[in-house]
Design an enzyme around this catalytic site. Sequence first.
Site, PDB file in Angstrom:
ATOM      1  N   ASP A   1      22.298  62.018 -15.811  1.00 26.26           N
ATOM      2  CA  ASP A   1      21.488  60.954 -15.207  1.00 26.26           C
ATOM      3  C   ASP A   1      20.822  61.343 -13.888  1.00 26.26           C
ATOM      4  O   ASP A   1      20.367  60.465 -13.136  1.00 26.26           O
ATOM      5  CB  ASP A   1      22.344  59.691 -15.024  1.00 26.26           C
ATOM      6  CG  ASP A   1      22.529  58.952 -16.347  1.00 26.26           C
ATOM      7  OD1 ASP A   1      21.568  58.936 -17.140  1.00 26.26           O
ATOM      8  OD2 ASP A   1      23.617  58.422 -16.596  1.00 26.26           O
TER       9      ASP A   1
ATOM     10  N   ASP B   1      18.865  58.069 -23.799  1.00 25.31           N
ATOM     11  CA  ASP B   1      18.489  57.778 -22.412  1.00 25.31           C
ATOM     12  C   ASP B   1      17.992  59.030 -21.678  1.00 25.31           C
ATOM     13  O   ASP B   1      17.189  58.944 -20.742  1.00 25.31           O
ATOM     14  CB  ASP B   1      19.673  57.215 -21.613  1.00 25.31           C
ATOM     15  CG  ASP B   1      20.565  56.299 -22.423  1.00 25.31           C
ATOM     16  OD1 ASP B   1      20.601  56.439 -23.659  1.00 25.31           O
ATOM     17  OD2 ASP B   1      21.263  55.468 -21.828  1.00 25.31           O
TER      18      ASP B   1
HETATM   19  N1  GLY Z   1      21.451  54.857 -19.250  1.00 23.07           N
HETATM   20  C1  GLY Z   1      22.446  53.900 -19.557  1.00 23.07           C
HETATM   21  C2  GLY Z   1      21.909  52.607 -19.954  1.00 23.07           C
HETATM   22  O1  GLY Z   1      20.743  52.464 -20.247  1.00 23.07           O
HETATM   23  O2  GLY Z   1      22.694  51.670 -19.971  1.00 23.07           O
END
Ligand code: GLY
Length: 373
Positions: A95, A156
């Site tokens: 992330d 994601d």
């Molecule tokens: N990236 C984690 C979510 O979208 O909850």
Amino acid sequence: MYDGANWAKETIVKIEKKMKEVVKRSCHKIPYTTTDGIHDDWTEKNICWWTNGFWGGMMWQMYHLTGDESYRKAAIEVEEKLDANLLNHGGMDHDSGFKWLPTSGANYRITGSKEAYNRTLLAADNLAGRINLAGGFIRAWNDADDGSKAGWAIIDCMMNIPLLYWASEQTKDPRYEQIAKLHAKTVMENFIRQDGSVHHIVEFHPVTGEFITAHGGQGIEQGSSWTRGQAWAIYGFVLSNIHTKDAVYLETAGKVADYFMKNVRENGAVPVDFKQPESCPWEDSTAAAIAACGMLEMARLMGDEGKKYYDAALKLLHFLVENRCNWAKETDHIVEKCTAAYHDKEHEFSIIYGDYFLIEAMLKLTGQELFIW
Ligand code: GLY
């Protein structure tokens, strides 16, 4: 259909009035959600949490829009706090794009700060190091060093790989972009289903790289369609097209966007999972805002052919602004009815990235956005 830019101008006035008050109350915090309408201090809970870049991103967008110093100061505070994450190897996961593009990356774009550049590049190096060469994917999450998640990739991450494109653009070193493109190819081949919907999680064998299985993740179950995952795919693939100019990414975004448009509720509301039972009312407004951002970029890139995406984005945003936004100056959040995951105990609350992407979408409509991805 609505006149997007004029309508957005009125909404931006509401955003400015509200944020002027909110920033005074929220200093020294990295908010995630609100309790009784007021931001909680998320920082104390977990400085490595994946959403910690969005408040900084909102501050940079507001600074870019207004030039008001209080936004810049609040943004820098977040960036400096995140150094504790940069120095914590166990807290670094895929992330990094979500954390450092809206903070140090945005700072560097606006001010040219050397410190900000250094932070963003360090984050990119760490993200590049998560590539699994056998499977051609970027590893998503960490585990307790037992390898149980070594083969996991998630949709994601398409929003995190722009950090790698940025690093290649800055350093003229193609390695970062090569890794981003390898990951995007693996996602196209293994996550996108025939009907244009996408898996949330795909598990590969971490040694051989073979596809093992898909998991439902934050959606209902295996084979279901978690709406925020669909939205990450739309916006993420558009971003890969913007950075590489490869048409295949725009085609892929189009496939997912067509599926998304077919499944949005008649009134423009977005459920948590497109396959949830009719009787389940839960919504996720964040998915609507993110998908709208992606579709607005598609429309910009596609000219006349992209008109349907512009109209679809406006429908999503119009529903949010008129029905799911809280404009009271006394409350800190804007977007309501956001949901982190279908199987969580709580649903439909405020989440910071709902506000971030709503603001970004509005600024795209008027051409006032700071492009951070
Ligand atoms: N990236 C984690 C979510 O979208 O909850």
